[in-house]
Design a protein around this motif. Structure first.
Motif, short mmCIF file in Angstrom:
data_model
loop_
_atom_site.label_atom_id
_atom_site.label_comp_id
_atom_site.label_asym_id
_atom_site.label_seq_id
_atom_site.Cartn_x
_atom_site.Cartn_y
_atom_site.Cartn_z
N ARG A 266 0.82 -1.21 0.00
CA ARG A 266 0.00 0.00 0.00
C ARG A 266 0.85 1.26 0.00
O ARG A 266 0.37 2.35 -0.34
N ALA A 267 2.13 1.16 0.40
CA ALA A 267 2.91 2.36 0.63
C ALA A 267 3.88 2.73 -0.48
O ALA A 267 4.23 3.89 -0.63
N ALA A 268 4.35 1.76 -1.24
CA ALA A 268 5.37 2.04 -2.26
C ALA A 268 4.74 2.56 -3.54
O ALA A 268 3.96 1.86 -4.19
N LYS A 269 5.08 3.79 -3.90
CA LYS A 269 4.53 4.41 -5.10
C LYS A 269 5.66 5.01 -5.94
O LYS A 269 6.71 5.38 -5.41
N PRO A 270 5.46 5.11 -7.25
CA PRO A 270 6.50 5.70 -8.10
C PRO A 270 6.60 7.21 -7.92
O PRO A 270 5.69 7.85 -7.39
N LEU A 271 7.71 7.75 -8.38
CA LEU A 271 7.86 9.20 -8.40
C LEU A 271 6.96 9.78 -9.48
O LEU A 271 6.56 9.09 -10.42
N THR A 272 6.65 11.04 -9.35
CA THR A 272 5.80 11.73 -10.32
C THR A 272 6.35 13.13 -10.52
O THR A 272 7.00 13.68 -9.63
N PRO A 273 6.15 13.72 -11.70
CA PRO A 273 6.70 15.07 -11.95
C PRO A 273 6.18 16.10 -10.95
O PRO A 273 5.02 16.06 -10.53
N LEU A 274 7.06 17.02 -10.59
CA LEU A 274 6.68 18.14 -9.71
C LEU A 274 5.99 19.21 -10.55
O LEU A 274 6.61 20.15 -11.01
N THR A 275 4.70 19.06 -10.71
CA THR A 275 3.93 19.97 -11.53
C THR A 275 3.47 21.19 -10.73
O THR A 275 3.49 21.17 -9.49
N PRO A 276 3.05 22.25 -11.40
CA PRO A 276 2.49 23.39 -10.68
C PRO A 276 1.30 23.00 -9.80
O PRO A 276 1.08 23.58 -8.74
N GLU A 277 0.54 22.00 -10.25
CA GLU A 277 -0.62 21.56 -9.47
C GLU A 277 -0.19 20.98 -8.12
O GLU A 277 -0.87 21.16 -7.10
N ILE A 278 0.94 20.26 -8.10
CA ILE A 278 1.43 19.72 -6.84
C ILE A 278 1.90 20.84 -5.94
O ILE A 278 1.70 20.81 -4.71
N GLY A 279 2.51 21.87 -6.53
CA GLY A 279 2.89 23.04 -5.75
C GLY A 279 1.68 23.70 -5.12
O GLY A 279 1.71 24.12 -3.95
N THR A 280 0.60 23.79 -5.89
CA THR A 280 -0.64 24.36 -5.38
C THR A 280 -1.21 23.50 -4.25
O THR A 280 -1.72 24.01 -3.24
N GLU A 281 -1.13 22.20 -4.41
CA GLU A 281 -1.60 21.26 -3.39
C GLU A 281 -0.84 21.45 -2.08
O GLU A 281 -1.44 21.49 -0.99
N LEU A 282 0.47 21.56 -2.18
CA LEU A 282 1.29 21.73 -0.99
C LEU A 282 1.04 23.10 -0.35
O LEU A 282 1.01 23.22 0.88
N GLN A 283 0.82 24.11 -1.17
CA GLN A 283 0.54 25.44 -0.64
C GLN A 283 -0.78 25.46 0.12
O GLN A 283 -0.91 26.13 1.16
N ALA A 284 -1.76 24.71 -0.35
CA ALA A 284 -3.05 24.64 0.34
C ALA A 284 -2.90 24.04 1.73
O ALA A 284 -3.56 24.46 2.69
N ILE A 285 -2.01 23.05 1.85
CA ILE A 285 -1.74 22.46 3.16
C ILE A 285 -1.10 23.49 4.07
O ILE A 285 -1.48 23.63 5.24
N ALA A 286 -0.13 24.22 3.53
CA ALA A 286 0.54 25.26 4.32
C ALA A 286 -0.46 26.32 4.79
O ALA A 286 -0.44 26.74 5.95
#
Length: 315
Positions: A266-286
Motif C-alpha cells: 500500500r505504501a510504495a509508489k512511483p515518483l511523479t513530476p513536480l507539476t504546478p498543481e502539486i505546488g498548489t496542493e502543498l501550498q493549500a496544506i501550508a
C-alpha cells in the motif's frame, strides 16, 4: 505485543545512533565530499540503501520527518525524504531547503488506529477523546482533514503529541483512545484487536517529498541529480519486483518479511513530476496550517520547488 514494543524501542535507539552519522570529514553542507542522505525507515530511500544502489553516499536514519528537517537546518545532511507536512513546518522554522522530487499519492499508508473493544465506528466517535500523533508529520495534516470531514475542530479532541516510539506503548496500554500513524509503524501495530478506523483515502494525498538543503542544491547539483535518477530507477525496480523488494528491505527495516510486504503493497509508489498543481496542493496544506495557527504566519512553500531538480526524475 511486548515483542513489538521492544522492536519499536530498538528501532528508536538505532535511529538515535545513526542520526548523528554522516561524512567523517566535517565538511559543511555546502562543502565538497560525499552526498549525505537522511532517510526514514521504510521511506523510498531505504530501498536505495538496502540495495547499495548509490555507493559513495553516507546515510543517516531518522525516526520522523521533523527530526530529518532539523538535520537539514543544522547542515548535517544534504538531502532527505519526508511526508507532506514536515516541509511546511520546516519552512515556517526558516530552514533553508528546496523541494527536489515527489511521489504519487500514498493515502493508504497512514491511518487512525483504535482498539476494537472500544466500539468506535467512525472518526466522529472520537469527539472528546485523546488522539496521539507525531507533531509536524504527515499524520498531523490527516487529523486536520478528518476533523474537517466530520464537522469537528481541534477543540473537539484532545491531541497528545508523541513520537512513534512513544505512541505505540501509549496506544497499547490504553493511555490514548486512538493513534494516527504511518508505515511501517502502522503495519507493525496491525495486531489482533486493532482496528483501522480511517486512512487518508479521499482526504489527504500523503505524498513523499525529497528535500535538499539550499547550500547543497548549489554546491552538489550534479550529485543530487545523479542520485535522484538512481532513486527513480530503484523505486521502479521495487514496484516491478514486489517479492524481491520485500526480501531486500525486511533485513534493512528489521521487520519480518510478511509485515514488510503487506506495508509495501500500500505504501510504495512511483515518483511523479513536480507539476504546478502539486505546488498548489502543498501550498493549500501550508495555508491550512497557518489558518489554524499551527505555524507562525504565512509561508510561500510553492516557491520552494526547484526547477533544477523537478525534471530530474519521473519525467
Amino acid at each position: 505485543m511486548r515483542r513489538t514494543v521492544a522492536l519499536i524501542a530498538t528501532l528508536t535507539l538505532a535511529a538515535g545512533m545513526l542520526a548523528g552519522c554522516g561524512s567523517d570529514d566535517g565538511d559543511a553542507a555546502a562543502g565538497p565530499g560525499p552526498l549525505r542522505i537522511g532517510y526514514q525507515r521504510f521511506g523510498g530511500l531505504s530501498l536505495v540503501k538496502a540495495r547499495n544502489d548509490a555507493p559513495g553516499v553516507t546515510w543517516s536514519l531518522f525516526e520522523s520527518g521533523p527530526a530529518l528537517t532539523e538535520a537539514i537546518k543544522a547542515g548535517a545532511i544534504d538531502l532527505g525524504q519526508t511526508g507532506e507536512a514536515p516541509p511546511i513546518f520546516a519552512a515556517a522554522a526558516k530552514t533553508p531547503f528546496v523541494i527536489a522530487a515527489t511521489s504519487e499519492p500514498v493515502p493508504q499508508a497512514e491511518a487512525v488506529l483504535v482498539k476494537q473493544s472500544r466500539g468506535f465506528k467512525t472518526f466522529a466517535d472520537l469527539k472528546g477523546k485523546t488522539i496521539a500523533l507525531n507533531k509536524g508529520s504527515n499524520v498531523n495534516w490527516l487529523l486536520i482533514k478528518l476533523l474537517e470531514k466530520h464537522n469537528l475542530t481541534l477543540n473537539d479532541v484532545n491531541v497528545k503529541y508523541l513520537k512513534p516510539a512513544e505512541g505505540r506503548p501509549a496506544f497499547d496500554n490504553d493511555q490514548v483512545d486512538a493513534w494516527i500513524i504511518w508505515d511501517p509503524y502502522f503495519a507493525l501495530a496491525e495486531q489482533p484487536g486493532v482496528q483501522v478506523l480511517a486512512d487518508a483515502t479521499g482526504v489527504a494525498n500523503n505524498r513523499e517529498y525529497v528535500l535538499v538543503a539550499k547550500d547543497s542544491a548549489e554546491s552538489k547539483t550534479q550529485q543530487i541529480k545523479d542520485f535522484l535518477a538512481t532513486y527513480e530507477k530503484t523505486t521502479a525496480w521495487g514496484i516491478a519486483n514486489p517479492d524481491e523488494r520485500a526480501k531486500v528491505l525486511a533485513p534493512e527495516l528489521k521487520i519480518d518479511e510478511a509485515t514488510t510486504k503487506r506495508a509495501l503493497a500500500r505504501a510504495a509508489k512511483p515518483l511523479t513530476p513536480l507539476t504546478p498543481e502539486i505546488g498548489t496542493e502543498l501550498q493549500a496544506i501550508a495555508d491550512g496550517f497557518t489558518e489554524l495557527k499551527l505555524i507562525p504566519g504565512s509561508i510561500d512553500v510553492k516557491s520552494l520547488i526547484d526547477p533544477r531538480f523537478s525534471g530530474t526524475a519521473a519525467q
